[in-house]
Design a protein around this motif. Structure first.
Motif, PDB file in Angstrom:
ATOM      1  N   LEU A 213       0.825  -1.205   0.000  1.00  0.00           N
ATOM      2  CA  LEU A 213       0.000   0.000   0.000  1.00  0.00           C
ATOM      3  C   LEU A 213       0.865   1.263   0.000  1.00  0.00           C
ATOM      4  O   LEU A 213       0.663   2.170  -0.808  1.00  0.00           O
ATOM      5  N   LEU A 214       1.843   1.303   0.878  1.00  0.00           N
ATOM      6  CA  LEU A 214       2.706   2.483   0.969  1.00  0.00           C
ATOM      7  C   LEU A 214       3.594   2.625  -0.262  1.00  0.00           C
ATOM      8  O   LEU A 214       3.859   3.740  -0.721  1.00  0.00           O
ATOM      9  N   ARG A 215       4.052   1.496  -0.809  1.00  0.00           N
ATOM     10  CA  ARG A 215       4.874   1.540  -2.025  1.00  0.00           C
ATOM     11  C   ARG A 215       4.070   2.134  -3.181  1.00  0.00           C
ATOM     12  O   ARG A 215       4.542   3.019  -3.893  1.00  0.00           O
ATOM     13  N   LYS A 216       2.851   1.649  -3.347  1.00  0.00           N
ATOM     14  CA  LYS A 216       2.010   2.160  -4.434  1.00  0.00           C
ATOM     15  C   LYS A 216       1.666   3.621  -4.212  1.00  0.00           C
ATOM     16  O   LYS A 216       1.654   4.416  -5.148  1.00  0.00           O
ATOM     17  N   HIS A 217       1.389   3.972  -2.966  1.00  0.00           N
ATOM     18  CA  HIS A 217       1.070   5.367  -2.657  1.00  0.00           C
ATOM     19  C   HIS A 217       2.253   6.284  -2.962  1.00  0.00           C
ATOM     20  O   HIS A 217       2.071   7.422  -3.387  1.00  0.00           O
ATOM     21  N   ALA A 218       3.451   5.770  -2.768  1.00  0.00           N
ATOM     22  CA  ALA A 218       4.656   6.554  -3.065  1.00  0.00           C
ATOM     23  C   ALA A 218       4.970   6.574  -4.562  1.00  0.00           C
ATOM     24  O   ALA A 218       5.883   7.273  -4.998  1.00  0.00           O
ATOM     25  N   GLY A 219       4.222   5.790  -5.340  1.00  0.00           N
ATOM     26  CA  GLY A 219       4.448   5.761  -6.781  1.00  0.00           C
ATOM     27  C   GLY A 219       5.669   4.964  -7.187  1.00  0.00           C
ATOM     28  O   GLY A 219       6.255   5.215  -8.241  1.00  0.00           O
ATOM     29  N   LEU A 220       6.056   3.989  -6.358  1.00  0.00           N
ATOM     30  CA  LEU A 220       7.240   3.186  -6.649  1.00  0.00           C
ATOM     31  C   LEU A 220       6.855   1.805  -7.162  1.00  0.00           C
ATOM     32  O   LEU A 220       5.871   1.218  -6.708  1.00  0.00           O
ATOM     33  N   THR A 221       7.649   1.286  -8.076  1.00  0.00           N
ATOM     34  CA  THR A 221       7.498  -0.104  -8.505  1.00  0.00           C
ATOM     35  C   THR A 221       8.225  -0.991  -7.502  1.00  0.00           C
ATOM     36  O   THR A 221       9.035  -0.508  -6.693  1.00  0.00           O
ATOM     37  N   GLN A 222       7.960  -2.291  -7.582  1.00  0.00           N
ATOM     38  CA  GLN A 222       8.709  -3.217  -6.734  1.00  0.00           C
ATOM     39  C   GLN A 222      10.194  -3.142  -7.069  1.00  0.00           C
ATOM     40  O   GLN A 222      11.040  -3.215  -6.178  1.00  0.00           O
ATOM     41  N   GLU A 223      10.503  -2.969  -8.341  1.00  0.00           N
ATOM     42  CA  GLU A 223      11.904  -2.885  -8.771  1.00  0.00           C
ATOM     43  C   GLU A 223      12.603  -1.677  -8.153  1.00  0.00           C
ATOM     44  O   GLU A 223      13.732  -1.772  -7.677  1.00  0.00           O
ATOM     45  N   LYS A 224      11.929  -0.521  -8.171  1.00  0.00           N
ATOM     46  CA  LYS A 224      12.535   0.701  -7.622  1.00  0.00           C
ATOM     47  C   LYS A 224      12.713   0.580  -6.115  1.00  0.00           C
ATOM     48  O   LYS A 224      13.765   0.962  -5.580  1.00  0.00           O
TER      49      LYS A 224
ATOM     50  N   LYS B  67      -2.036   8.886   6.433  1.00  0.00           N
ATOM     51  CA  LYS B  67      -0.989   9.729   6.999  1.00  0.00           C
ATOM     52  C   LYS B  67       0.339   9.643   6.260  1.00  0.00           C
ATOM     53  O   LYS B  67       1.282  10.296   6.640  1.00  0.00           O
ATOM     54  N   SER B  68       0.416   8.815   5.204  1.00  0.00           N
ATOM     55  CA  SER B  68       1.682   8.707   4.510  1.00  0.00           C
ATOM     56  C   SER B  68       1.955  10.003   3.741  1.00  0.00           C
ATOM     57  O   SER B  68       1.032  10.671   3.289  1.00  0.00           O
ATOM     58  N   PRO B  69       3.217  10.338   3.598  1.00  0.00           N
ATOM     59  CA  PRO B  69       3.558  11.606   2.954  1.00  0.00           C
ATOM     60  C   PRO B  69       3.224  11.574   1.463  1.00  0.00           C
ATOM     61  O   PRO B  69       3.096  10.514   0.862  1.00  0.00           O
ATOM     62  N   LEU B  70       3.119  12.754   0.890  1.00  0.00           N
ATOM     63  CA  LEU B  70       2.844  12.857  -0.533  1.00  0.00           C
ATOM     64  C   LEU B  70       4.069  12.449  -1.343  1.00  0.00           C
ATOM     65  O   LEU B  70       5.198  12.755  -0.973  1.00  0.00           O
ATOM     66  N   SER B  71       3.830  11.787  -2.457  1.00  0.00           N
ATOM     67  CA  SER B  71       4.926  11.447  -3.367  1.00  0.00           C
ATOM     68  C   SER B  71       5.333  12.717  -4.115  1.00  0.00           C
ATOM     69  O   SER B  71       4.612  13.732  -4.103  1.00  0.00           O
ATOM     70  N   ASP B  72       6.459  12.660  -4.791  1.00  0.00           N
ATOM     71  CA  ASP B  72       6.912  13.810  -5.579  1.00  0.00           C
ATOM     72  C   ASP B  72       5.898  14.160  -6.665  1.00  0.00           C
ATOM     73  O   ASP B  72       5.654  15.338  -6.930  1.00  0.00           O
ATOM     74  N   ARG B  73       5.284  13.141  -7.271  1.00  0.00           N
ATOM     75  CA  ARG B  73       4.263  13.397  -8.294  1.00  0.00           C
ATOM     76  C   ARG B  73       3.072  14.133  -7.709  1.00  0.00           C
ATOM     77  O   ARG B  73       2.535  15.056  -8.323  1.00  0.00           O
ATOM     78  N   GLU B  74       2.648  13.706  -6.517  1.00  0.00           N
ATOM     79  CA  GLU B  74       1.503  14.357  -5.878  1.00  0.00           C
ATOM     80  C   GLU B  74       1.820  15.809  -5.511  1.00  0.00           C
ATOM     81  O   GLU B  74       0.987  16.697  -5.701  1.00  0.00           O
ATOM     82  N   LYS B  75       3.023  16.048  -5.024  1.00  0.00           N
ATOM     83  CA  LYS B  75       3.424  17.413  -4.696  1.00  0.00           C
ATOM     84  C   LYS B  75       3.435  18.296  -5.940  1.00  0.00           C
ATOM     85  O   LYS B  75       2.997  19.447  -5.912  1.00  0.00           O
TER      86      LYS B  75
END
Length: 114
Positions: free
Chosen positions: A16-27, A76-84
């Protein structure tokens, strides 16, 4: 104090947090220093995260390790760079009519994927 979370429940929080951060499993794997297969194993709960790896995953996702144990992790997770970037661009529009139109578009597009 509630019952301890299972590896599967913690893995679901990682996903959930990985997807919210916009990261792939690879990244995420690259940031943590493991293979993407290992991230898959963490996320599906087949491999337990030790405290060191849990801290590394939390750091890579820009959250505290305690985020994996709370109920409202997503909220409560922080915004990703894309969201910002999106918020900054949205605020720079200035025209409320355009902003309202964009909100309607995004909400409509989001409901089609749910």
């Amino acid at each position: 104090m509630g019952k301890p979370l299972s590896s599967k429940e913690i893995g679901e929080k990682v996903r959930l947090l990985r997807k919210h951060a916009g990261l792939t499993q690879e990244k995420l794997a690259e940031l943590v220093g493991v293979s993407f297969q290992q991230i898959q194993k963490y996320e599906n709960g087949s491999t337990k995260l030790n405290t060191d790896k849990l801290q590394q995953v939390a750091s890579a996702l820009n959250v505290s390790a305690s985020a994996f144990f709370g109920e409202d992790t997503y909220e409560k997770s922080p915004l990703s760079d894309r969201e910002k970037k999106l918020i900054k661009a949205f605020r720079s529009l200035g025209d409320e009519e355009i902003q309202d139109g964009l909100v309607k578009l995004i909400v409509k597009a989001g409901t089609k994927t749910i």
